[in-house]
Enzyme design. Structure first.
Site, PDB file in Angstrom:
ATOM      1  N   HIS A 149       0.811  -1.216   0.000  1.00 27.69           N
ATOM      2  CA  HIS A 149       0.000   0.000   0.000  1.00 27.69           C
ATOM      3  C   HIS A 149       0.849   1.274   0.000  1.00 27.69           C
ATOM      4  O   HIS A 149       0.330   2.374  -0.187  1.00 27.69           O
ATOM      5  CB  HIS A 149      -0.939   0.001   1.219  1.00 27.69           C
ATOM      6  CG  HIS A 149      -2.236   0.708   0.971  1.00 27.69           C
ATOM      7  ND1 HIS A 149      -2.361   1.759   0.078  1.00 27.69           N
ATOM      8  CD2 HIS A 149      -3.483   0.520   1.487  1.00 27.69           C
ATOM      9  CE1 HIS A 149      -3.614   2.190   0.068  1.00 27.69           C
ATOM     10  NE2 HIS A 149      -4.318   1.456   0.913  1.00 27.69           N
ATOM     11  N   ASP A 182      -2.540   1.756  -4.434  1.00 27.58           N
ATOM     12  CA  ASP A 182      -3.791   1.950  -3.702  1.00 27.58           C
ATOM     13  C   ASP A 182      -4.770   0.839  -4.088  1.00 27.58           C
ATOM     14  O   ASP A 182      -4.619   0.187  -5.127  1.00 27.58           O
ATOM     15  CB  ASP A 182      -4.376   3.329  -4.022  1.00 27.58           C
ATOM     16  CG  ASP A 182      -3.491   4.442  -3.459  1.00 27.58           C
ATOM     17  OD1 ASP A 182      -2.811   4.195  -2.437  1.00 27.58           O
ATOM     18  OD2 ASP A 182      -3.457   5.529  -4.059  1.00 27.58           O
TER      19      ASP A 182
END
Ligand code: CO6
Length: 455
Positions: A428, A432
């Protein structure tokens, strides 16, 4: 005349190797290129062939010992020659071996190897070495045992593995006691009480270390086996990736593999005749993944400090299960290959991985990894990212399942389809959730469409 057997250099960055097993004993006859011993390096395990035919005269490096590349590990004599008597001497560095330059990166990888001649014979290390095997010392290290406390029943008082097991099982030295729970409690308390101490928080670590739990109770019936070198490397890499490097996020997609299954069934025989290798589901999956990586290059990237490094080559790592662990050979420039080329490369790498015939260069440089635990019946998996990559995709089992299908008039029906669940674990820091899902939807569409140039 004796022929020196030299620890080979298994790749540019490899400075040392550990002997795992000798397949011949002194006095045995050996043919040239017959497997003589097995080694483990930071990158691969490998079988090493005899460099000459003859009789194995002596073994200079015991099992579990690590020596620099270039060390003489054994000697082979002419047929009929008698092996040397007496105890096996220590590893003898071949001329020049000690002066082989190593880069800073290699030095970091390598555990220090101390030339035995330089050691003080009265040092604790020397005394322990003379009384125990590397395996025993490793067990002692793992359990925090001072070897001098253990009574050795082996030759000349050597502490044997059985002595260690008995000592540990007797509870004479229990493993480290669990850290008091207060290490975690004050942290929870501190959310409400700013004055509460923050014991257990290590500066620089986002996650406080878990309290050490004893693996077994004193006197409990256990069998203790030191981890293999490969096991230790996997363990370190997994902890490093998941706890110290990448914040993992996961997504799971359901993919209808019916078109791929039909295509495979139809072309399988002709494909095998044409390419001389089998056609499994993997080459289709790889092709679809390549399309996804081309559409979303961030998934084929790495992180370097504050920079994102977009890899311009697509080098697919494929996890291959081994009887003794797991290895991830890499198909370099996979985007330049068609289904035939992908199948050939995959089958060749998997076969050689299982025969311990991979070169270190073949397990490095991956930019994205695919793992197929579906072969064992796994429905879906969420694997740990292989650093320095930023994503890994798991392939679940492809099985017939009832699904709802809707025709062009909007009528619903239940149909039997070849369904696969596939999980993507991604980092992450740079990917995304939306991008991870968009990547997966490209892979899904490619597989469901089922056009791969074979038709
Ligand atoms: N579903 C159904 N059938 C499958 C699947 C799936 N997912 N995968 C393989 N197969 C079939 C395959 O088509 C072959 O069928 P036939 O041709 O009809 O005989 C058969 O199973 C054997 O396949 P094979 O392994 O020979 O070849 P494949 O190209 O599919 O896979 C491989 C090659 C090297 C990826 C595989 O052999 C392998 O080692 N897989 C295990 C990888 C592994 O251990 N990964 C780590 C698991 S742990 O990721 C993990 C997160 C955790 C769970």
């Amino acid at each position: 005349m004796a022929f020196d057997v030299i620890m080979p250099q298994m790749g540019e960055s490899i400075a040392e190797a550990t002997v795992l097993k000798w397949l011949k004993a002194p006095g045995d006859t050996i043919a040239k290129d017959e497997t003589l011993y097995e080694i483990s390096t930071d990158k691969v395990d490998a079988e090493i062939p005899a460099p000459a035919a003859g009789v194995l005269l002596e073994i200079l490096v015991e099992v579990n010992k690590t020596v620099p590349v270039g060390s003489i590990v054994a000697r082979i004599g002419a047929a009929g020659e008698k092996p040397a008597g007496g105890a096996a001497p220590a590893a003898a560095p071949a001329a020049g071996a000690a002066t082989v330059p190593v880069t800073a990166a290699e030095a970091k990888l390598a555990t220090p190897v101390h030339p035995m001649a330089d050691e003080d014979d009265n040092s604790e290390e020397a005394r322990l070495r003379s009384k125990s095997s590397p395996l025993v010392r490793e067990m002692a290290k793992q359990h925090g045992i001072d070897l001098r406390q253990v009574k050795g029943t082996g030759e000349q008082g050597r502490v044997t593995k059985a002595d260690m097991e008995a000592f540990i099982a007797s509870g004479a030295k229990a493993p480290a006691a669990p850290a008091p729970m207060s290490g975690a409690m004050p942290m929870m308390a501190s959310a409400h009480d700013p004055s509460a101490p923050t014991m257990g928080v290590v500066p620089g670590l986002a996650v406080p270390p878990a309290p050490a739990q004893p693996a077994f109770a004193p006197g409990e019936r256990v069998k203790i086996e030191p981890m293999s070198r490969m096991r230790k490397i996997i363990a370190d890499n997994m902890v490093n990736s998941k706890l110290r490097t990448s914040p993992h996020v996961y997504t799971i997609f359901e993919i209808d593999m019916s078109n791929v299954a039909r295509l495979r069934a139809k072309h399988r025989k002709a494909f095998e005749e044409m390419y001389g290798t089998k056609l499994s589901f993997m080459p289709f999956i790889m092709k679809a993944v390549i399309k996804g990586l081309q559409a979303f290059p961030i998934v084929n990237s790495s992180v370097d400090g504050d920079n994102i490094i977009y890899k311009q080559d697509i080098n697919l790592g494929i996890a291959v299960s081994l009887d003794w662990g797991l290895i991830v050979p890499v198909i370099k420039n996979a985007d330049s290959l068609n289904i035939g080329g992908l199948a050939r490369s995959l089958n060749d790498l998997a076969e050689r991985a299982r025969a311990k015939k991979l070169q270190p260069s073949e397990i490095s440089g991956g930019t994205f990894t695919i793992t197929n635990p579906g072969v064992f019946g796994d429905i879906f998996a969420l694997p740990i990212i292989s650093q320095p990559q930023v994503a890994i995709q798991a392939i679940g089992t492809i099985a017939k399942r009832p699904v709802v299908v809707t025709d062009e008039l909007g009528n619903d029906a239940i149909a039997i389809r070849q369904i696969m669940f596939s999980g993507l674990s991604f980092d992450h820091r740079v990917i995304d959730g939306a991008v991870g899902d968009q990547f997966m939807s490209v892979v899904k569409n490619e597989l469901e469409k089922g056009t791969f140039g074979l038709e």
